[in-house]
Design an enzyme around this catalytic site. Structure first.
Site, short mmCIF file in Angstrom:
data_model
loop_
_atom_site.label_atom_id
_atom_site.label_comp_id
_atom_site.label_asym_id
_atom_site.label_seq_id
_atom_site.Cartn_x
_atom_site.Cartn_y
_atom_site.Cartn_z
N ASN A 1 0.74 -1.25 -0.04
CA ASN A 1 -0.08 0.05 0.05
C ASN A 1 0.91 1.47 -0.10
O ASN A 1 1.35 1.48 1.10
CB ASN A 1 -0.98 0.04 1.20
CG ASN A 1 -1.63 1.51 1.54
OD1 ASN A 1 -2.75 1.69 0.85
ND2 ASN A 1 -1.05 2.30 2.35
N GLU A 2 0.89 2.12 -1.14
CA GLU A 2 1.59 3.22 -1.09
C GLU A 2 3.21 3.43 -1.17
O GLU A 2 3.38 4.48 -1.03
CB GLU A 2 0.66 4.24 -0.32
CG GLU A 2 -0.77 4.69 -0.64
CD GLU A 2 -1.41 5.66 0.13
OE1 GLU A 2 -0.66 6.22 1.26
OE2 GLU A 2 -2.50 5.90 0.04
N ASP A 3 3.69 2.25 -1.20
CA ASP A 3 4.99 2.30 -1.22
C ASP A 3 5.72 3.01 -2.42
O ASP A 3 6.69 3.73 -2.20
CB ASP A 3 5.51 0.97 -0.88
CG ASP A 3 5.31 0.56 0.31
OD1 ASP A 3 4.66 1.25 1.22
OD2 ASP A 3 5.71 -0.83 0.97
#
Length: 833
Positions: free
Chosen positions: A447-449
């Site tokens: 998630n969102e890395d």
């Protein structure tokens, strides 16, 4: 195979590093009862040694718990009827997180990954009669900071940066909707297994032919021989030769579909089970969700040794990325049984800071609320946990597709060899555990890395993961390690590197999935601009709102029950959360000063924002070649504690009004309205697989309830797409309300309305709302003048078929209210004095 679950007789105490370890074990003073599965906080609260961190500002008083080490002890009696050739294995299904385990004073295993189940062969250590099991849990915060001090601080959004070095639920470190509560303890069951041979793994990927007329289950069963029963290679060959695997596939009605008796060769058995005319598993709203039972039994000459039963669904699922006819880029849509699916739904976070107190009934309740809101997909977010089996079971039964993140979120994770080895063990264990569920639609790397990597100048899509490893090391995990594991262990299911992931630009509106945080975060764009922030698949978007008053009363003392109190601000974990919430209130509604009014105002804004987003994006579901937006997942469905957040359902499972707005926006037949400078645009989405002939009425009202124009259309709605119905002119100088109704067989099946905005400028006359209680679970509601945002309340235990209503003259609505009975009923609407 027999097992004993060690769920009783546990005790707990804080570990004192200044005292000798054995002295602390033998000291009978200072222990408190412990619950297993469980975590330290729960037992401290139960013993009166820790104030509930959910109450008031008590979170601050709980921080010490995560900064010290803890001892668990269990004295238990082993059975005295073990066979001489049985192997005994201690199984720790989940240890949170840095743990060392001893059995009868002998070390048997260590752990540093919350998500990896551990097994230790203890045949020679187990005693007849009394045994002692010891566990020492070190502080994850201290251990993570030690690793960080050695290897360097890395960028992170949310929580302490040392979390990146610890394979533990990342939200435990605090998030913008959750408290900082660093748990420790045996959070999954602790068991003893006794066996001569056992079924170690069952792989059963389902393949459905493109014509849907035939399905195949490619079965492979792995057998483990007990180490105590088999001492060398020759013995193992002879041992396996004496085993058989009996397989039975049973249809949803209990009738056998396919059977097989398989030899065991080299520790495994394999076959292909054929299913003619399969009963297909469909997502919610598209058909039934039948489940087959796959029963695998291991036998020797004396009878059954082990048995494994899985429930599986037969469905054909594809992630389709194909060119569009009139837009650049490609689709990002899920196709099930050859039907493109618009995946409306929500993101799922852990439903408690202490997940061990979530019951199967609670899991099912949340999933039922999602299914009743016409949701098709839940995304298990990457900063939490790989959820309990009962969550996926409920999704299987209700037809909820699951987008499954691996547990990485909002950070630049390291990727040295030891870390990748730990992630490999984690991923292999979780893929093996979950891959049989038909609900599971996608594995996603994080998630969102990719977003934080781009924001910090660390992501270069023109480089390979190996070339980019010095700046963005975890690309080796997301683009090499995880997809390789999924390809081997779960080859029929798609893998996606991250969420969002759009190649060079994570905000790309033409490729992959997108997190639309231009509204709320970013430039704090007006929610009326959601239409501009579309994407091929919007996997996150949201708007905050206060929870129900009863939820606030559960954590805020009476003196703190007012907007902007210290306690209420503390229970809004978003950076600048109260300020951003105030912006959206100020822009859209008159800001009340009382708590009830403030709750209502925030909930109204949330409901209006989410409905506008979904209607705008679902409008882009235009049919073959025009599926421009194929999903919209609200951030977020649920909460992990009582909090002011983006959730649709609060911690106590009280629905916010937005849940009903989302439900209508995702309904199988859903009209939509949008305002231009001098006209209103009208469309209807037919989310079903059949064409529908309907009547559509578009009525234009004054605020006082005078009908200005009535337009009637007879429309044929093509299946599984949007039908545009044109533009309808009006006097732009007038404050007019547009009201669309879809009528089938003389019944109103869907409604939508469009009000002048901003709502704060409207002075609305009393709508004169009338309620008729037809029975103890049904009411009829009508109004003499237009009424905006009508909320019905009767306390907990009432299941509303609809709520948060816009009422128009001459349009009585029928509401089912299971559980209402004779409860007092309250009504609130926009502008109510």
């Amino acid at each position: 195979m027999r097992q004993i679950v060690l769920s009783s007789g546990w005790r707990l105490r804080q570990y004192d590093p200044s005292r000798e370890f054995t002295a602390q074990i033998d000291d009978e003073e200072g222990w408190i009862p412990a619950t297993v599965p469980g975590v330290v906080h729960q037992d401290l609260i139960a013993a009166g040694l820790l104030p509930d961190p959910f109450d008031g500002l008590n979170e601050y008083a709980a921080q010490w718990v995560g900064e010290v080490a803890w001892l668990y002890r269990c004295d238990f009696d082993a059975p005295d009827n073990s066979a001489p050739d049985e192997t005994v294995v201690l199984c720790c299904d989940g240890l949170d997180t840095f743990a060392t385990v001893w059995l009868n004073d002998a070390p048997v295993l260590t752990n540093d990954n919350m998500f990896v189940p551990r097994r230790a062969e203890v045949t020679r250590l187990i005693r007849r009669g009394r045994n002692r099991l010891m566990m020492l849990f070190d502080s994850a915060l201290r251990r993570g900071r030690a690793r960080e001090a050695e290897d360097g601080v890395l960028p992170v959004w949310n929580g302490d940066s040392s979390r990146l070095y610890v394979r533990k639920a990342q939200y435990h470190y605090g998030w913008d909707w959750g408290p900082t509560l660093l748990t420790a303890g045996p959070w999954r069951p602790v068991r003893l297994e006794f066996f001569t041979a056992r079924i170690a793994d069952v792989s059963c990927p389902v393949e459905v032919d493109p014509d849907l007329h035939h399905a195949t289950v490619a079965l492979q069963v792995e057998i483990e021989a007990g180490q105590h029963a088999v001492r060398n290679t020759g013995e193992m060959t002879r041992f396996f030769a004496g085993l058989t695997v009996q397989v039975e596939l049973i249809d949803p009605d209990g009738a056998p579909v396919a059977t097989a008796a398989l030899p065991v060769e080299g520790g495994s058995s394999a076959t292909r089970l054929h299913v003619p005319a399969p009963r297909l598993w469909w997502p919610n709203g598209y058909g039934d969700h039948p489940l087959y039972r796959l029963v695998t039994t291991l036998h020797d000459s004396n009878g059954a040794l082990d048995r494994r039963e899985l429930r599986i669904g037969l469905r054909r699922l594809r992630l389709v990325q194909a060119p569009l006819d009139h837009e650049p880029g490609t689709t990002f849509l899920f196709e099930v049984n050859n039907i493109p699916i618009f995946c409306g739904g929500a993101n799922w976070i852990p439903a408690d800071s202490f997940v061990t107190r979530i019951t199967p009934e609670m899991y099912r309740g949340w999933c039922q609320q999602a299914a009743a809101a016409n949701m098709v997909m839940l995304r298990v977010w990457g900063g939490g946990i790989y959820e309990d089996d009962t969550f996926y079971d409920a999704c299987d039964e209700l037809g909820l597709l699951v987008w499954q993140d691996f547990m990485f979120a909002c950070g630049i994770y390291p990727a040295p060899g030891w870390f990748r080895d730990s992630v490999r063990a984690e991923a292999e264990a979780q893929v093996r555990r979950l891959r049989h569920h038909p609900c599971l639609a996608l594995w996603c790397g994080n998630n969102e890395d990719y977003q934080i990597a781009a924001a910090t100048g660390r992501y270069d899509p023109n480089l390979t993961p190996e070339e980019n490893a010095d700046r963005f090391p975890a690309r080796l995990i997301y683009e090499r390690l995880l997809p390789d594991i999924c390809a081997v262990l779960d080859p029929t299911r798609p893998y996606w590197p991250g969420s969002p992931y759009g190649g060079a630009d994570g905000s790309d509106q033409t490729f992959g999935d997108r997190h639309t945080w231009d509204v709320w975060h970013g430039r704090v764009a007006p929610y009326q601009e959601y239409v501009a922030y579309h994407g091929r698949f919007v996997s996150e978007f949201g708007m905050q709102a206060f929870p129900d008053r009863a939820t606030i009363e559960a954590f805020a003392p009476p003196a703190e029950r007012y907007p902007q109190s210290r306690t209420l601000d503390h229970h809004n974990k978003a950076a600048d959360g109260p300020r951003r919430l105030a912006v959206y209130l100020s822009d859209n509604v008159r800001i009340p000063s009382d708590l009830d009014g403030y709750i209502y105002a925030t909930q109204l804004v949330q409901a209006e924002a989410l409905a506008m987003a979904i209607r705008s994006w679902r409008r882009r579901w235009g049919g073959p070649g025009h599926y421009a937006t194929a999903g919209a997942l609200v951030w977020q469905l649920n909460d992990c504690w009582p909090v002011i957040s983006w959730s649709l359902i609060d911690y106590y499972r009280r629905a916010k009004p937005a849940l009903y707005a989302v439900r209508r926006a995702l309904a199988p037949i859903a009209p939509g309205l949008a305002r231009t400078a001098d006209s209103a645009e009208l469309w209807v989405v037919n989310g079903t697989t059949a064409a529908a002939d309907v009547d559509v009425e578009l009525r234009t009202w004054t605020l006082g309830g005078d009908l200005v124009v009535l337009d009637k259309l007879r429309v044929s709605l093509l299946p599984n797409r949007t039908t545009e119905l044109g533009q309808f002119g009006f006097d732009p100088g007038s404050a007019l309300i547009f009201d669309a109704r879809v009528i089938m067989n003389d019944q109103v099946v869907a409604r939508a309305s469009l009000w002048p905005e901003p709502l704060k400028y409207l002075t609305l006359p009393d709508p004169v709302i009338v309620l008729d209680l037809v029975s103890d679970n049904e009411l009829h509601i009508r109004a003499a003048r237009p009424a905006k945002g009508v909320v019905l309340s009767a306390g907990d235990g009432v299941a509303w078929s609809d709520n948060y209503l816009d009422l128009m003259p001459g349009d009585e609505q029928v509401i089912r209210a299971d559980g209402l009975g004779e409860r007092p009923l309250s009504v609130r609407w926009l502008g109510m004095e």
